[in-house]
Design an enzyme around this catalytic site. Structure first.
Site, PDB file in Angstrom:
ATOM      1  N   GLU A 172       3.598   7.164  -7.829  1.00  0.00           N
ATOM      2  CA  GLU A 172       3.594   7.411  -9.276  1.00  0.00           C
ATOM      3  C   GLU A 172       2.890   8.701  -9.677  1.00  0.00           C
ATOM      4  OE1 GLU A 172       1.859   3.806 -10.835  1.00  0.00           O
ATOM      5  OE2 GLU A 172       3.855   2.884 -10.894  1.00  0.00           O
ATOM      6  N   TRP A 217       7.761  -4.368  -9.162  1.00  0.00           N
ATOM      7  CA  TRP A 217       8.402  -4.408  -7.840  1.00  0.00           C
ATOM      8  C   TRP A 217       7.527  -5.079  -6.778  1.00  0.00           C
ATOM      9  CZ3 TRP A 217       8.230  -0.265  -3.609  1.00  0.00           C
ATOM     10  CH2 TRP A 217       6.956   0.271  -3.500  1.00  0.00           C
ATOM     11  N   ASP A 218       6.294  -5.445  -7.142  1.00  0.00           N
ATOM     12  CA  ASP A 218       5.369  -6.012  -6.159  1.00  0.00           C
ATOM     13  C   ASP A 218       5.917  -7.277  -5.493  1.00  0.00           C
ATOM     14  OD1 ASP A 218       4.142  -4.489  -8.322  1.00  0.00           O
ATOM     15  OD2 ASP A 218       2.298  -4.673  -7.178  1.00  0.00           O
ATOM     16  N   LYS A 224       0.235   8.958  -4.209  1.00  0.00           N
ATOM     17  CA  LYS A 224      -0.653   7.855  -4.585  1.00  0.00           C
ATOM     18  C   LYS A 224      -0.554   6.737  -3.547  1.00  0.00           C
ATOM     19  CE  LYS A 224      -1.197   4.436  -8.301  1.00  0.00           C
ATOM     20  NZ  LYS A 224      -0.619   3.904  -9.535  1.00  0.00           N
ATOM     21  N   GLN A 225       0.681   6.519  -3.055  1.00  0.00           N
ATOM     22  CA  GLN A 225       0.916   5.375  -2.175  1.00  0.00           C
ATOM     23  C   GLN A 225       2.141   5.659  -1.327  1.00  0.00           C
ATOM     24  OE1 GLN A 225       1.837   3.456  -6.082  1.00  0.00           O
ATOM     25  NE2 GLN A 225       2.830   1.974  -4.759  1.00  0.00           N
TER      26      GLN A 225
HETATM   27  C1  BGC Z   1       1.336   0.879  -8.271  1.00  0.00           C
HETATM   28  C2  BGC Z   1       2.694   0.220  -8.439  1.00  0.00           C
HETATM   29  C3  BGC Z   1       2.494  -1.259  -8.644  1.00  0.00           C
HETATM   30  C4  BGC Z   1       1.526  -1.523  -9.768  1.00  0.00           C
HETATM   31  C5  BGC Z   1       1.205  -2.995  -9.911  1.00  0.00           C
HETATM   32  C6  BGC Z   1       0.450   0.541  -9.430  1.00  0.00           C
HETATM   33  O1  BGC Z   1      -0.817   1.086  -9.240  1.00  0.00           O
HETATM   34  O2  BGC Z   1       1.494   2.270  -8.202  1.00  0.00           O
HETATM   35  O3  BGC Z   1       3.478   0.453  -7.302  1.00  0.00           O
HETATM   36  O4  BGC Z   1       3.716  -1.861  -8.936  1.00  0.00           O
HETATM   37  O5  BGC Z   1       0.309  -0.866  -9.525  1.00  0.00           O
HETATM   38  O6  BGC Z   1       0.630  -3.477  -8.748  1.00  0.00           O
END
Ligand code: BGC
Length: 846
Positions: A501, A363-364, A625-626
Site C-alpha cells: 500500500e 483480503w485478509d 510495506k509488505q
Molecule cells: C495491510 C492490508 C490489510 C489491512 C488489514 C493493512 O495494513 O496493508 O494488506 O488488508 O492492513 O489487515
C-alpha cells in the site's frame, strides 16, 4: 506476558502479573472474549472509557454509517458499532466514593486467560484511601454454548474491615465509538437508547438502535448478590435515559466473601429464530442457569472446538510458541465460530475486538481461510457466502466503473459497497491525506482463489454449483474487462495498487486524479491464474448445471476464448535480469536509505507516515510495506509458478524465486503484520533459519504489540491465522491440489515435532511430523478413500489406515548454491533417487 510453565496447563494460559496502565488496552484485546456473535474486550467492569480503559463490546457484522465533515470534505464511514456496555459493576464502602481502578491502590493484580476453557480470571487486591483492602476475584465468559450470553462472577472479600458496602451493577447505553485515536475527530455516536427498564427486580434492560442502520440491539442483565446471610435483594433501582442500574446494600464482614453474578444477553433485530430483541434478551437471561452452569456448558463447547482446532508444536527455541499459536487459534474461533454460520458476516482482519478498519472485511481472508478449510470448512463456506450475497453489489460497482463482471470492494461492510475511507489521518504529521487503497483490485482475485481452495479442500460441489462458480466466473469476467491490449500485443492492467500500500501512484502524479500503477505483477499473475482456472471450475460442474450457469451469465464461446487469450498474454514486468518488477516502472524508482532511516527513527515499519511527515512519499522509492511480488510464491507451489509463467511465455526458473525473495526481503519494511507470515513462508525451504525468525516475529505481532500500539485497536487476525497455517501447511508442505493432499514436510531446525489434525474432503487425518518422519493416520469413520502423496508417492488412504514416510533430505534448487553445497546436494539427490527407486519411502502401518 508470563507462561505458567509450572502447571501442566502452562501453554494454555496467558497471564499477567501487576497492573500496567500503558498495557491495559493491549491486554483488553488479547484477553477479549467472544463466540462468533459477540466479542467483548477484557476491560475491568468498574472502569470507564478513558485513555487507559476501553470497555468495548461488538456484535459480529454490527455496522452503522455516519457522515462527518472534516478537512473541508463530508465523508461517510461505516463503523463497527460499540454496543451498550454489559459490564458495569462497581462498589463503595460505607458513604465513600464508587471505587474505580484509578481511585484505589492495586496492591495485587493477576489476570489469566485460560484458552482451553475460554475463561478470563482477574484477581485484584485494592486498597482505598483509608487502608481498607478488598479482594476482587472475578471470572468471566462470553458463552460459546449460548451465543447471546455473557457472564461475570465476582467474589468480593473485605480483607481487613467490616463495614456496610454497596454494590452497583448496571447497563450503559451512553457509549460511543472512541477506541481508535485517529478516528476520534469522526462522528462516533452510533447509538440511540430507546428505553431502559427493570423486570422482576433482578433484571435490567436497555434497548438501543443504530442511528442510521436502524438495527435494534437489546441488552438485558440479571444480577444476583449473595452474602453470608443469603441472597440480597436490590435496595434501589435506577433507570435513566441511557443507563440502568441497581444497588445492593450488604453488611460486609471481614474475611467473608460476597458473590455477585451478572448474566447478560444481547439480542438484535437481525437474529434468526427470534421475535422482538428485548423480549429475546429478557428471555435469555431469565432462562439462564447460575454462572456455574453456564460456565460448565461453555467449557465443554470450547473443549469440543479445541478437539478440532488445536495444533501442537515442540520447539527448542521458543517455549512460548505453543501458547502463542493457541492464542491465535482462540481469537480466530472467537471471531468466527459455529455461531457465525447463520449470520451474514465475513471475517474481519482486526477481529470483532476493536474499531480499527471499522470491522470491515478485506483480503485478509486469504490468510485465514486455508486453516479453516482443513479444520472447520463449514465456517469458510459460511464466510464465502457473505461474499456471494454481495455479488450483485460487486456487479454494480464494476458497471459503474464501465467494466463487466464483479468488482469486489477493497473494504466491505454491511451491503457490499466500497467502504474504504477516502481520506485518512497520518498521526505522525496530523495531515488528512487521500486514501487510494480502494485501487487494490487484487481483492477480487483473493475471493476467487478462496473459492477454489475451499472446493479443493472439501470437494463441496454443491457450494461450487450454487455459489462458488458464479462468483468465480464473474470475477474472471471482471479481470478480463479490466485488461487492455498493449501496443506490444500483450495485455495490461493499469491504474491499480498491489498489496504494497505504500505505492499509490507514480512519482509526481496527482494522487487524486492520476492514481494507481500499471501492471502490478501480483495482480496480473492472479488474473492469469483465475482466467486459466475458469475451465477447471466449469469442468467440475455437472453438464446441465454448467449449461444453466453459462446461459444465465450469458457467457459466450467468444468470451471464453478471449479469457484464454488474456490468460496467456498478460504482461509481467521484469528488471535486473530476472527480478519481477512489483509494477511497471519500478526499476526507475530510487533506492531507499534504509540504514539512514533506521538510525533516524528506530522503527520504520510505517515508512509511509514518516515520509509523508517529511513532505516526501514512498512513491519515489523502491520500498514495500509488505509482500507484494512475494505473494505469488506464497500462494502457488513451484509447479504452479512454472505453469503460470510458462503459459504467459516468460522464462522463469526456480533459481529466480530465491533471487526475488532476497531482492524484496531487503526492500520491505513489514509495515503490515501479514508481511512476516508471507516472508516466513517463502523462505521456509531456502533459508530455514530466517524463515523461523520471521515466523517468531509473526507469532509476536500481537502479543508483543510489535507495531507499538495497534493491537489495542483490534487483533491482527490475518497474521494470527497465518502463523497457524504456517505450521499447518507450510512446514508440513501440505498442498490441496488436483484432488490429492500433498505433503512435503520440512520443519525448521528448531522444531522437534509438529502434530496437527486436518479434515480433508470426508476424512479426518492425524498428522505427525518430526525431522525424520511423516505419519498420516486416518480416523475410523465411514468415508471413501482419499489420495495423499509424499513427494510424488501417492497412496489411497481409507479410514482407519495409517502411513509413515521416511523423509528424504531436501536439495535446495531455489538458492544459488556454493560449490561445496552443490556437491553435497548432488550426492544427496542421487542418494534420494536410489532410495525412491528401491521401495518408495512409505511404510504402511494400519
Ligand atoms: C495491510 C492490508 C490489510 C489491512 C488489514 C493493512 O495494513 O496493508 O494488506 O488488508 O492492513 O489487515
Amino acid at each position: 506476558m508470563i507462561v505458567d510453565a509450572a502447571t501442566p496447563a502452562g501453554d494454555w494460559v496467558l497471564s499477567y502479573d501487576g497492573f500496567e496502565p500503558e498495557q491495559e488496552g493491549l491486554r483488553e484485546v488479547l484477553c477479549a472474549l467472544g463466540n462468533g456473535t459477540i466479542v467483548s474486550r477484557a476491560a475491568a467492569p468498574n472502569a470507564l472509557a478513558d485513555d487507559v480503559h476501553y470497555p468495548g463490546s461488538y456484535l459480529a457484522g454490527g455496522y452503522d454509517r455516519l457522515a462527518t465533515t472534516i478537512a473541508g470534505e463530508t465523508i461517510e464511514n461505516e463503523d463497527l458499532v460499540n454496543l451498550p456496555n454489559w459490564l458495569p459493576l462497581v462498589f463503595r464502602i460505607a458513604d465513600g466514593p464508587w471505587l474505580r481502578p484509578g481511585d484505589v491502590e492495586q496492591i495485587g493484580y493477576r489476570q489469566a486467560l485460560d484458552l482451553h476453557a475460554g475463561v478470563l480470571r482477574r484477581v485484584v487486591r485494592m486498597r482505598d484511601g483509608d487502608g481498607r483492602v478488598v479482594r476482587w476475584d472475578e471470572e468471566r465468559i462470553v458463552s460459546m454454548h449460548a451465543p447471546h450470553l455473557a457472564a461475570l462472577r465476582v467474589a468480593l472479600t473485605p480483607e481487613n474491615f467490616s463495614d456496610p458496602m454497596t454494590i452497583r451493577a448496571g447497563l450503559d447505553g451512553s457509549v460511543i465509538n472512541w477506541g481508535v485515536k485517529r478516528y476520534r475527530e469522526l462522528n462516533g455516536r452510533h447509538l440511540e437508547t430507546l428505553d431502559t427498564g427493570a423486570v422482576e427486580g433482578d433484571v435490567l434492560t436497555l434497548r438501543s438502535r443504530f442511528v442510521q442502520a436502524r438495527r435494534e440491539v437489546a441488552l438485558a442483565a440479571r444480577t444476583r448478590v449473595t452474602a453470608a446471610g443469603g441472597p440480597v435483594v436490590p435496595a434501589r433501582i435506577e433507570t435513566l435515559a441511557n443507563q440502568a442500574s441497581h444497588e445492593f446494600d450488604v453488611a460486609a464482614r471481614e474475611g467473608q466473601a460476597m458473590v455477585v453474578e451478572k448474566i447478560a444477553a444481547y439480542a438484535s433485530s437481525q437474529d434468526k429464530a427470534s421475535s422482538e430483541p428485548l423480549l429475546e434478551a429478557v428471555k435469555h437471561v431469565r432462562r439462564a442457569g447460575p454462572f456455574s452452569e453456564l460456565r460448565a456448558a461453555h467449557v465443554k463447547a470450547w473443549a469440543h472446538l479445541w478437539q478440532q482446532a488445536d495444533i501442537r508444536v515442540e520447539s527448542e527455541a521458543d517455549q512460548e510458541a505453543q501458547l502463542k499459536l493457541r492464542l491465535h487459534i482462540f481469537h480466530l474461533l472467537q471471531t468466527a465460530s459455529g455461531h457465525s454460520v447463520d449470520r451474514d458476516v465475513g471475517v474481519p482482519p482486526r477481529g470483532w475486538h476493536g474499531e480499527a478498519y471499522r470491522g470491515h472485511i478485506m483480503w485478509d481472508e486469504l490468510f485465514i481461510f486455508p486453516y479453516l478449510n482443513l479444520r472447520l470448512p463449514v465456517l469458510t463456506r459460511a464466510l464465502l457466502r457473505y461474499r456471494y450475497r454481495r455479488l450483485d453489489e460487486a456487479r454494480r460497482l464494476a458497471a459503474e466503473a464501465g467494466l463487466r463482471g464483479a468488482m469486489f470492494p477493497w473494504q466491505s461492510g454491511s451491503d457490499g459497497r466500497e467502504e474504504s475511507q477516502r481520506i485518512h489521518l497520518n498521526p505522525v504529521s496530523g495531515n488528512w491525506i487521500p486514501d487510494n487503497s480502494w485501487r487494490q483490485r487484487h481483492i477480487g482475485a483473493a475471493v476467487a482463489y478462496n473459492v477454489w481452495q475451499y472446493v479443493e479442500a472439501t470437494d463441496d460441489r454443491g457450494f461450487l454449483r450454487d455459489y462458488g462458480a458464479e462468483l468465480f466466473l464473474e470475477i474472471a469476467r471482471f479481470f478480463a474487462s479490466l485488461a487492455e491490449r498493449r501496443p506490444d500485443g500483450r495485455w495490461g492492467i493499469c491504474g491499480v495498487m498491489g498489496p504494497d500500500e505504500f505505492h499509490t501512484a507514480y512519482p509526481g502524479a496527482d494522487p487524486r486524479t492520476e492514481g494507481g500503477l500499471d501492471n502490478n505483477a501480483y495482480t496480473n499473475v492472479m488474473a492469469s491464474w483465475l482466467l486459466t482456472r475458469v475451465v477447471d471450475v466449469l469442468d467440475l460442474l455437472a453438464p446441465d448445471d454448467r449449461a444453466r450457469l453459462i446461459d444465465r451469465l450469458e457467457i459466450t464461446d467468444a468470451e471464453l476464448a478471449l479469457w484464454t487469450e488474456i490468460s496467456r498474454g498478460l504482461f509481467i514486468p521484469f528488471h535486473d535480469d530476472g527480478i519481477i518488477s512489483q509494477f511497471e516502472g519500478w526499476e526507475q524508482l530510487k533506492e531507499f536509505d534504509w540504514d539512514g532511516y533506521r538510525e533516524k527513527y528506530g522503527n520504520i515499519q510505517r515508512l509511509d507516515r514518516l515520509l509523508e511527515a517529511e513532505g516526501d512519499h514512498p512513491n519515489h522509492y523502491k520500498v514495500s510495506k509488505q509482500a507484494d511480488v512475494l505473494m505469488i510464491f506464497y500462494l502457488f507451489s513451484r509447479e504452479e509458478i512454472d505453469e503460470i509463467f510458462h503459459r504467459l511465455g516468460y522464462a522463469f526458473s526456480p533459481e529466480q524465486i530465491f533471487r526475488n525473495i532476497q531482492y524484496y526481503g531487503r526492500r520491505t519494511s513489514h509495515g503490515s503484520t501479514l508481511s512476516f507470515v508471507t516472508h516466513a513462508w517463502v523462505l521456509a525451504r531456502s533459508d530455514r533459519q530466517r524463515s523461523w525468525a520471521l515466523a517468531l516475529q509473526a507469532l509476536d505481532a500481537d502479543i508483543a504489540d510489535v507495531q507499538g500500539g495497534t493491537t489495542q485497536e483490534g487483533i491482527h487476525l490475518g497474521a494470527m491465522a497465518g502463523t497457524v497455517d504456517l505450521m499447518q501447511r507450510c512446514y508440513t508442505g501440505i498442498e490441496v491440489a488436483t484432488g490429492a493432499l500433498l505433503f512435503n514436510p520440512r520443519l525448521p531446525e528448531e522444531m522437534r515435532c509438529l502434530r496437527t489434525t486436518v479434515r480433508y474432503r470426508r476424512q479426518v487425518l492425524d498428522i505427525e511430523v518430526d525431522q525424520e518422519r511423516l505419519t498420516v493416520s486416518s480416523r475410523v469413520m465411514t468415508a471413501s478413500p482419499v489420495v495423499i502423496a509424499y513427494r510424488g508417492h501417492a497412496r489411497a488412504i481409507s479410514p482407519g489406515q495409517s502411513f509413515a514416510f521416511e523423509l528424504v533430505r531436501e536439495v535446495k534448487p531455489d538458492r544459488p548454491a556454493r560449490e561445496s553445497e552443490q556437491k553435497r546436494a548432488r550426492a544427496e539427490h542421487a542418494e534420494e533417487q536410489a532410495r525412491d527407486e528401491q521401495a518408495g519411502p512409505e511404510s504402511p502401518s494400519e
